[in-house]
Scaffold this motif. Sequence first.
Motif, PDB file in Angstrom:
ATOM      1  N   VAL A  69      39.844 -17.220  29.272  1.00 18.36           N
ATOM      2  CA  VAL A  69      39.015 -18.140  28.500  1.00 18.36           C
ATOM      3  C   VAL A  69      37.651 -18.241  29.176  1.00 18.36           C
ATOM      4  O   VAL A  69      37.556 -18.589  30.355  1.00 18.36           O
ATOM      5  N   GLN A  70      36.607 -17.917  28.430  1.00 17.55           N
ATOM      6  CA  GLN A  70      35.253 -18.110  28.928  1.00 17.55           C
ATOM      7  C   GLN A  70      34.805 -19.510  28.530  1.00 17.55           C
ATOM      8  O   GLN A  70      34.643 -19.806  27.343  1.00 17.55           O
ATOM      9  N   HIS A  71      34.630 -20.358  29.510  1.00 14.06           N
ATOM     10  CA  HIS A  71      34.195 -21.734  29.276  1.00 14.06           C
ATOM     11  C   HIS A  71      32.672 -21.731  29.293  1.00 14.06           C
ATOM     12  O   HIS A  71      32.045 -21.712  30.356  1.00 14.06           O
ATOM     13  N   LEU A  72      32.072 -21.723  28.123  1.00 13.86           N
ATOM     14  CA  LEU A  72      30.630 -21.594  27.982  1.00 13.86           C
ATOM     15  C   LEU A  72      29.973 -22.964  27.999  1.00 13.86           C
ATOM     16  O   LEU A  72      30.181 -23.771  27.094  1.00 13.86           O
ATOM     17  N   ASN A  73      29.178 -23.243  29.037  1.00 15.02           N
ATOM     18  CA  ASN A  73      28.473 -24.520  29.150  1.00 15.02           C
ATOM     19  C   ASN A  73      27.112 -24.417  28.488  1.00 15.02           C
ATOM     20  O   ASN A  73      26.324 -23.533  28.808  1.00 15.02           O
ATOM     21  N   VAL A  74      26.822 -25.319  27.572  1.00 14.43           N
ATOM     22  CA  VAL A  74      25.562 -25.300  26.832  1.00 14.43           C
ATOM     23  C   VAL A  74      24.831 -26.611  27.094  1.00 14.43           C
ATOM     24  O   VAL A  74      25.272 -27.676  26.665  1.00 14.43           O
ATOM     25  N   GLU A  75      23.714 -26.529  27.786  1.00 14.53           N
ATOM     26  CA  GLU A  75      22.956 -27.721  28.160  1.00 14.53           C
ATOM     27  C   GLU A  75      21.988 -28.134  27.059  1.00 14.53           C
ATOM     28  O   GLU A  75      21.304 -27.298  26.470  1.00 14.53           O
ATOM     29  N   VAL A  76      21.936 -29.432  26.786  1.00 13.41           N
ATOM     30  CA  VAL A  76      20.946 -29.996  25.873  1.00 13.41           C
ATOM     31  C   VAL A  76      20.276 -31.170  26.567  1.00 13.41           C
ATOM     32  O   VAL A  76      20.792 -31.709  27.555  1.00 13.41           O
ATOM     33  N   ASP A  77      19.117 -31.572  26.033  1.00 13.45           N
ATOM     34  CA  ASP A  77      18.400 -32.689  26.657  1.00 13.45           C
ATOM     35  C   ASP A  77      18.544 -33.992  25.866  1.00 13.45           C
ATOM     36  O   ASP A  77      17.843 -34.966  26.132  1.00 13.45           O
ATOM     37  N   GLY A  78      19.449 -33.988  24.905  1.00 11.25           N
ATOM     38  CA  GLY A  78      19.709 -35.194  24.129  1.00 11.25           C
ATOM     39  C   GLY A  78      18.861 -35.358  22.893  1.00 11.25           C
ATOM     40  O   GLY A  78      19.140 -36.225  22.061  1.00 11.25           O
ATOM     41  N   THR A  79      17.812 -34.543  22.737  1.00  9.53           N
ATOM     42  CA  THR A  79      16.942 -34.668  21.566  1.00  9.53           C
ATOM     43  C   THR A  79      17.556 -33.926  20.380  1.00  9.53           C
ATOM     44  O   THR A  79      18.292 -32.942  20.556  1.00  9.53           O
ATOM     45  N   PRO A  80      17.266 -34.372  19.152  1.00  3.77           N
ATOM     46  CA  PRO A  80      17.800 -33.676  17.977  1.00  3.77           C
ATOM     47  C   PRO A  80      17.444 -32.193  17.943  1.00  3.77           C
ATOM     48  O   PRO A  80      18.289 -31.365  17.568  1.00  3.77           O
ATOM     49  N   ALA A  81      16.215 -31.850  18.340  1.00  6.02           N
ATOM     50  CA  ALA A  81      15.799 -30.438  18.318  1.00  6.02           C
ATOM     51  C   ALA A  81      16.644 -29.606  19.276  1.00  6.02           C
ATOM     52  O   ALA A  81      17.057 -28.481  18.955  1.00  6.02           O
ATOM     53  N   SER A  82      16.893 -30.135  20.454  1.00  6.27           N
ATOM     54  CA  SER A  82      17.692 -29.413  21.441  1.00  6.27           C
ATOM     55  C   SER A  82      19.126 -29.225  20.964  1.00  6.27           C
ATOM     56  O   SER A  82      19.715 -28.145  21.130  1.00  6.27           O
ATOM     57  N   ILE A  83      19.681 -30.249  20.354  1.00  8.87           N
ATOM     58  CA  ILE A  83      21.067 -30.169  19.880  1.00  8.87           C
ATOM     59  C   ILE A  83      21.174 -29.200  18.705  1.00  8.87           C
ATOM     60  O   ILE A  83      22.117 -28.408  18.620  1.00  8.87           O
ATOM     61  N   ARG A  84      20.200 -29.240  17.803  1.00  7.65           N
ATOM     62  CA  ARG A  84      20.213 -28.284  16.680  1.00  7.65           C
ATOM     63  C   ARG A  84      20.124 -26.849  17.175  1.00  7.65           C
ATOM     64  O   ARG A  84      20.796 -25.960  16.651  1.00  7.65           O
ATOM     65  N   LYS A  85      19.278 -26.609  18.175  1.00  7.53           N
ATOM     66  CA  LYS A  85      19.119 -25.261  18.732  1.00  7.53           C
ATOM     67  C   LYS A  85      20.438 -24.779  19.358  1.00  7.53           C
ATOM     68  O   LYS A  85      20.861 -23.636  19.138  1.00  7.53           O
ATOM     69  N   ALA A  86      21.073 -25.645  20.125  1.00  7.84           N
ATOM     70  CA  ALA A  86      22.343 -25.279  20.749  1.00  7.84           C
ATOM     71  C   ALA A  86      23.399 -24.984  19.694  1.00  7.84           C
ATOM     72  O   ALA A  86      24.153 -24.000  19.801  1.00  7.84           O
ATOM     73  N   TRP A  87      23.457 -25.813  18.670  1.00  8.19           N
ATOM     74  CA  TRP A  87      24.435 -25.626  17.600  1.00  8.19           C
ATOM     75  C   TRP A  87      24.198 -24.316  16.869  1.00  8.19           C
ATOM     76  O   TRP A  87      25.138 -23.588  16.544  1.00  8.19           O
ATOM     77  N   GLN A  88      22.947 -23.992  16.607  1.00 11.68           N
ATOM     78  CA  GLN A  88      22.642 -22.739  15.928  1.00 11.68           C
ATOM     79  C   GLN A  88      23.093 -21.538  16.755  1.00 11.68           C
ATOM     80  O   GLN A  88      23.658 -20.568  16.232  1.00 11.68           O
ATOM     81  N   GLU A  89      22.861 -21.595  18.064  1.00 16.07           N
ATOM     82  CA  GLU A  89      23.274 -20.500  18.937  1.00 16.07           C
ATOM     83  C   GLU A  89      24.786 -20.347  18.954  1.00 16.07           C
ATOM     84  O   GLU A  89      25.306 -19.224  18.969  1.00 16.07           O
ATOM     85  N   LEU A  90      25.497 -21.457  18.935  1.00 23.50           N
ATOM     86  CA  LEU A  90      26.952 -21.390  18.948  1.00 23.50           C
ATOM     87  C   LEU A  90      27.499 -20.872  17.619  1.00 23.50           C
ATOM     88  O   LEU A  90      28.477 -20.128  17.585  1.00 23.50           O
ATOM     89  N   LYS A  91      26.884 -21.288  16.524  1.00 26.40           N
ATOM     90  CA  LYS A  91      27.296 -20.756  15.219  1.00 26.40           C
ATOM     91  C   LYS A  91      27.147 -19.241  15.179  1.00 26.40           C
ATOM     92  O   LYS A  91      27.973 -18.532  14.599  1.00 26.40           O
ATOM     93  N   ASP A  92      26.078 -18.749  15.806  1.00 30.46           N
ATOM     94  CA  ASP A  92      25.791 -17.309  15.779  1.00 30.46           C
ATOM     95  C   ASP A  92      26.624 -16.513  16.767  1.00 30.46           C
ATOM     96  O   ASP A  92      26.643 -15.284  16.725  1.00 30.46           O
ATOM     97  N   ASN A  93      27.302 -17.202  17.674  1.00 31.22           N
ATOM     98  CA  ASN A  93      28.136 -16.544  18.679  1.00 31.22           C
ATOM     99  C   ASN A  93      29.531 -16.344  18.091  1.00 31.22           C
ATOM    100  O   ASN A  93      30.360 -17.245  18.090  1.00 31.22           O
ATOM    101  N   GLU A  94      29.790 -15.166  17.583  1.00 28.32           N
ATOM    102  CA  GLU A  94      31.040 -14.906  16.872  1.00 28.32           C
ATOM    103  C   GLU A  94      32.266 -15.030  17.767  1.00 28.32           C
ATOM    104  O   GLU A  94      33.377 -15.247  17.281  1.00 28.32           O
ATOM    105  N   ALA A  95      32.090 -14.894  19.078  1.00 35.91           N
ATOM    106  CA  ALA A  95      33.229 -14.991  19.990  1.00 35.91           C
ATOM    107  C   ALA A  95      33.664 -16.431  20.215  1.00 35.91           C
ATOM    108  O   ALA A  95      34.774 -16.677  20.678  1.00 35.91           O
TER     109      ALA A  95
END
Length: 368
Positions: A69-95
């Motif tokens: 299991v690869q435990h992928l840590n994704v850091e955000v700074d709490g702002t909506p823009a940062s969270i949206r960016k992280a979510w988009q990257e995770l959606k695009d990560n098919e694994a």
Amino acid sequence: MRRRTLLAAGLAAGTPFPVLAQARQRPVVVAQVFDASPQEQDVAKDFLIGSRAAWQDINARGGLRGRPVQHLNVEVDGTPASIRKAWQELKDNEACIALSGTVSDPVATQLTALLRQDAQAMAHVAPWLQNASVEADDRTFPIFASRQDQIAHALKSLSVIGVSEVGAVFASAREHDLSRDDVARSAAELKLRMVPFRNTGDLSRLGQGLGPGSPALLLFVGGTPELVQFTQGLDRQSRQRYVIALADVNLQTVTQMGGGRTTPIIATQAVPMVTASLPVVRRYREVMARLFDEPPVALSLAGFIAARYTFEVLQKIDGALTRQSVLAAFQRRAEMDVGGYRVAFNEQRRSATFVTQTLLTADGRVVG
């Protein structure tokens, strides 16, 4: 503050978990979004360490049905823009097949809304979702007691011993807006008179300036550094006060930072005591002692349990591990015993409201 610099040193965003060297199969990716904002990184650090410890232990014992299991840590700074960016990257990560242990509460709240908005087939498992007003839909699976559950537990304890009045101290305008309704509702249900105190500047000054007619029992809604500042002000008063804090507070850190030297503090927590004999707690203590130079605390135990619950559901899935099959497995919301920690969802799609309390005595001892 020292603890707030630790994330950058050892918990950098996107650092993948070491996978089993001998494993030839493609690793399963489970992502954890964590909040590195100044207001929340104390909570996130402990929670994230507990999750990392659990996943490393799982991999050392063979992983998920023989796959690492690869435990992928994704850091955000709490702002909506940062969270949206992280979510988009995770959606695009098919694994990536699931999100597990999102922390802090504001980030978990925003990510829950994004999953609902995008209607994605991605399970959002065991987030640190303290906000009781957030509806858990068919993608989000909260297993820890909400802030309202904790407040109700603390205030019920007071009402049982005959207390009729409690002060509610909100560390910031943000905490006031997030929690005032939960506090007022719980107090009203127990027929307690609530006296609110909203911080508008210096928490130490607020604590020192409470008048003799203010309640002796104070419910504090805020984080660890803010609680330290407030109790340092209370310590300058001659009148004895008692402070009740919620699960975002680390009592060991309060002691290290010089808070509560003469003011007893009671903290609710949404997990068993770290000294408990439950199998999951014993495993947590053993793994933390082996892998990390960190004392056992409630928030890292919560992170450990979040990862263990995620793993327990994943390993019961028959067939391929896809986003769809994983989401379907969690949507069954089956009752589960995670090493003595019971997960059982109610009509609001939240798990059982498990709450305990810990006392930090005026002489610095933590008593469970």
